[in-house]
Design an enzyme around this catalytic site. Structure first.
Site, PDB file in Angstrom:
ATOM      1  N   TYR A  24       0.840  -1.206   0.000  1.00 28.77           N
ATOM      2  CA  TYR A  24       0.000   0.000   0.000  1.00 28.77           C
ATOM      3  C   TYR A  24       0.874   1.255   0.000  1.00 28.77           C
ATOM      4  O   TYR A  24       0.560   2.238  -0.682  1.00 28.77           O
ATOM      5  CB  TYR A  24      -0.937  -0.007   1.203  1.00 28.77           C
ATOM      6  CG  TYR A  24      -1.810   1.226   1.300  1.00 28.77           C
ATOM      7  CD1 TYR A  24      -2.623   1.626   0.240  1.00 28.77           C
ATOM      8  CD2 TYR A  24      -1.832   2.006   2.460  1.00 28.77           C
ATOM      9  CE1 TYR A  24      -3.426   2.756   0.320  1.00 28.77           C
ATOM     10  CE2 TYR A  24      -2.631   3.129   2.554  1.00 28.77           C
ATOM     11  CZ  TYR A  24      -3.427   3.499   1.489  1.00 28.77           C
ATOM     12  OH  TYR A  24      -4.225   4.626   1.580  1.00 28.77           O
ATOM     13  N   ARG A  76       1.379   6.836  -6.760  1.00 33.63           N
ATOM     14  CA  ARG A  76       0.199   7.670  -6.986  1.00 33.63           C
ATOM     15  C   ARG A  76       0.518   9.145  -6.751  1.00 33.63           C
ATOM     16  O   ARG A  76       0.211   9.996  -7.600  1.00 33.63           O
ATOM     17  CB  ARG A  76      -0.946   7.219  -6.082  1.00 33.63           C
ATOM     18  CG  ARG A  76      -2.136   8.171  -6.075  1.00 33.63           C
ATOM     19  CD  ARG A  76      -3.347   7.619  -5.360  1.00 33.63           C
ATOM     20  NE  ARG A  76      -3.126   7.330  -3.944  1.00 33.63           N
ATOM     21  CZ  ARG A  76      -4.099   6.967  -3.098  1.00 33.63           C
ATOM     22  NH1 ARG A  76      -5.348   6.857  -3.549  1.00 33.63           N
ATOM     23  NH2 ARG A  76      -3.833   6.702  -1.825  1.00 33.63           N
ATOM     24  N   TYR A 132      -0.949  12.785   6.985  1.00 34.41           N
ATOM     25  CA  TYR A 132      -0.482  11.750   7.901  1.00 34.41           C
ATOM     26  C   TYR A 132       1.019  11.905   8.156  1.00 34.41           C
ATOM     27  O   TYR A 132       1.776  12.279   7.252  1.00 34.41           O
ATOM     28  CB  TYR A 132      -0.737  10.361   7.313  1.00 34.41           C
ATOM     29  CG  TYR A 132      -2.143   9.831   7.481  1.00 34.41           C
ATOM     30  CD1 TYR A 132      -3.087  10.494   8.248  1.00 34.41           C
ATOM     31  CD2 TYR A 132      -2.525   8.642   6.871  1.00 34.41           C
ATOM     32  CE1 TYR A 132      -4.364   9.992   8.400  1.00 34.41           C
ATOM     33  CE2 TYR A 132      -3.808   8.129   7.020  1.00 34.41           C
ATOM     34  CZ  TYR A 132      -4.727   8.814   7.784  1.00 34.41           C
ATOM     35  OH  TYR A 132      -5.993   8.315   7.940  1.00 34.41           O
ATOM     36  N   ARG A 135     -11.415  13.246   2.373  1.00 34.16           N
ATOM     37  CA  ARG A 135     -12.356  12.348   3.041  1.00 34.16           C
ATOM     38  C   ARG A 135     -13.675  12.235   2.288  1.00 34.16           C
ATOM     39  O   ARG A 135     -14.359  11.211   2.357  1.00 34.16           O
ATOM     40  CB  ARG A 135     -12.623  12.829   4.467  1.00 34.16           C
ATOM     41  CG  ARG A 135     -11.398  12.843   5.362  1.00 34.16           C
ATOM     42  CD  ARG A 135     -10.852  11.447   5.598  1.00 34.16           C
ATOM     43  NE  ARG A 135      -9.687  11.477   6.496  1.00 34.16           N
ATOM     44  CZ  ARG A 135      -8.927  10.431   6.756  1.00 34.16           C
ATOM     45  NH1 ARG A 135      -9.182   9.272   6.181  1.00 34.16           N
ATOM     46  NH2 ARG A 135      -7.897  10.544   7.575  1.00 34.16           N
ATOM     47  N   GLU A 161     -14.328  -1.367   6.312  1.00 38.76           N
ATOM     48  CA  GLU A 161     -14.277  -0.028   5.728  1.00 38.76           C
ATOM     49  C   GLU A 161     -15.552   0.189   4.932  1.00 38.76           C
ATOM     50  O   GLU A 161     -16.071  -0.748   4.304  1.00 38.76           O
ATOM     51  CB  GLU A 161     -13.048   0.121   4.813  1.00 38.76           C
ATOM     52  CG  GLU A 161     -12.952   1.471   4.116  1.00 38.76           C
ATOM     53  CD  GLU A 161     -11.632   1.662   3.385  1.00 38.76           C
ATOM     54  OE1 GLU A 161     -10.579   1.448   4.038  1.00 38.76           O
ATOM     55  OE2 GLU A 161     -11.650   2.009   2.193  1.00 38.76           O
TER      56      GLU A 161
END
Length: 326
Positions: free
Chosen positions: A129, A136, A189, A202, A313
């Protein structure tokens, strides 16, 4: 979804769809290659438009359909057939994604769905990830796209088979990003979560015309601040996820006159352990009622979550009448 497939056999296919457990190879309906856990079986999110002409095309490895205003695209990269690492593949995929937006004239990303095999596995010293996030974000920055404030809504889930798969929705107007006051923005983060932060907001609000506003909520889990809470407890993680979803809905409601409701969201519920599905469903029904649109229409899929200590999730979307505030 069966009605849409029936229409397509008579030459009247919808504009586009995202399929769950649906047949592969349907040009207007790219699939999510994850096991469906819902008792009703295969389902799809279907988009209809009033435009008389739909154009389809390819840009590099990206396939897309557009009505001149909206665009739905799909990218699939089989790692077994490519001689590149995941970071490089993610960078390549997003490079062609951005070229697609330029070529097809749909400049603004609204929502992205990312699915990658073995999301929590080690990829040679760096979790897969985190490798994906690296490629990305580099592609976003290279293309001059908003990688922090203003990033689109998105999710990233681990599938158990198949290719690196990206599905994306774009349009003519930039969406309005929404953050969750209970959480640190994902793109902020700390470095403990990897060398590059996840690139998404979000949620996002989009004016879809005719006096309607769409709300796209990114994959939402049991995270407060930037830390996982209730590790190992799927029931409490589901309850915390609902609290986060409600916080996002409240934040979205403050951005305009459209009023959204948690109970009326259309959701995809990703469950790490299939044996937890009934327990997760029970929490949703207990909180919202068995007849709420969210609980009746939710799609349950088996998928690994982006953190190994997360068990569930939920992502969502809905539409309400209203206007956005500047």
């Amino acid at each position: 979804m069966p009605d849409s497939l029936a229409l397509a056999t008579h030459g009247k296919a919808p504009f586009a769809a995202l399929g769950y457990g649906t047949p592969h190879g349907v040009a207007w309906m790219p699939t999510v290659n994850a096991r469906v856990l819902s008792p009703q079986g295969a389902m799809a999110d279907v988009w209809h438009v009033s435009a008389p002409h739909i154009e389809s095309g390819t840009t590099g490895i990206a396939r897309w359909r557009t009505d001149g205003h909206w665009l739905l695209g799909a990218i699939d990269l089989d790692e077994a057939a490519e001689n590149q690492g995941l970071a490089e593949l993610a960078h390549r995929a997003y490079r062609d994604l951005f070229k697609t937006l330029d070529q097809a004239g749909a400049p603004h990303l609204q929502r992205i769905w990312n699915y990658l095999p073995q999301i929590n596995a080690d990829g040679g010293g760096l979790e897969r990830y985190r490798q994906f996030n690296k490629g990305r974000q580099e592609a976003f920055l290279e293309a001059g796209r908003a990688a922090f404030e203003g990033a689109p809504a998105a999710c990233a889930l681990g599938i158990h088979q198949g290719a690196l798969s990206i599905r994306f929705l774009a349009g003519q107007q930039a969406p309005l990003p929404v953050e969750n006051p209970r959480q640190v923005s994902a793109y902020r983060y700390p470095e403990t979560y990897g060398p590059r932060s996840p690139t998404f907001s979000r949620a996002a609000l989009a004016d879809i015309g005719d006096g309607n506003i769409a709300l796209f909520i990114s994959g939402t889990a049991s995270i407060v601040g930037h830390e996982t809470v209730h590790p190992g407890d799927v029931l409490e993680q589901t309850r915390e996820t609902l609290r986060n979803l409600q916080a996002v809905v409240d934040a979205a409601n403050a951005r305009g006159t459209a009023k959204f409701s948690l109970a009326e969201l259309d959701c995809v519920v990703y469950v790490r352990n299939p044996s937890d599905t009934d327990a997760v469903r029970g929490i949703l029904e207990g909180a919202l009622g068995a007849d709420a649109p969210l609980t009746r229409h939710a799609v349950y899929l088996e998928a690994d979550i982006c953190r190994s200590d997360l068990l569930v999730e939920i992502e969502a979307h809905t539409v309400a009448a209203g206007q956005l505030r500047p």
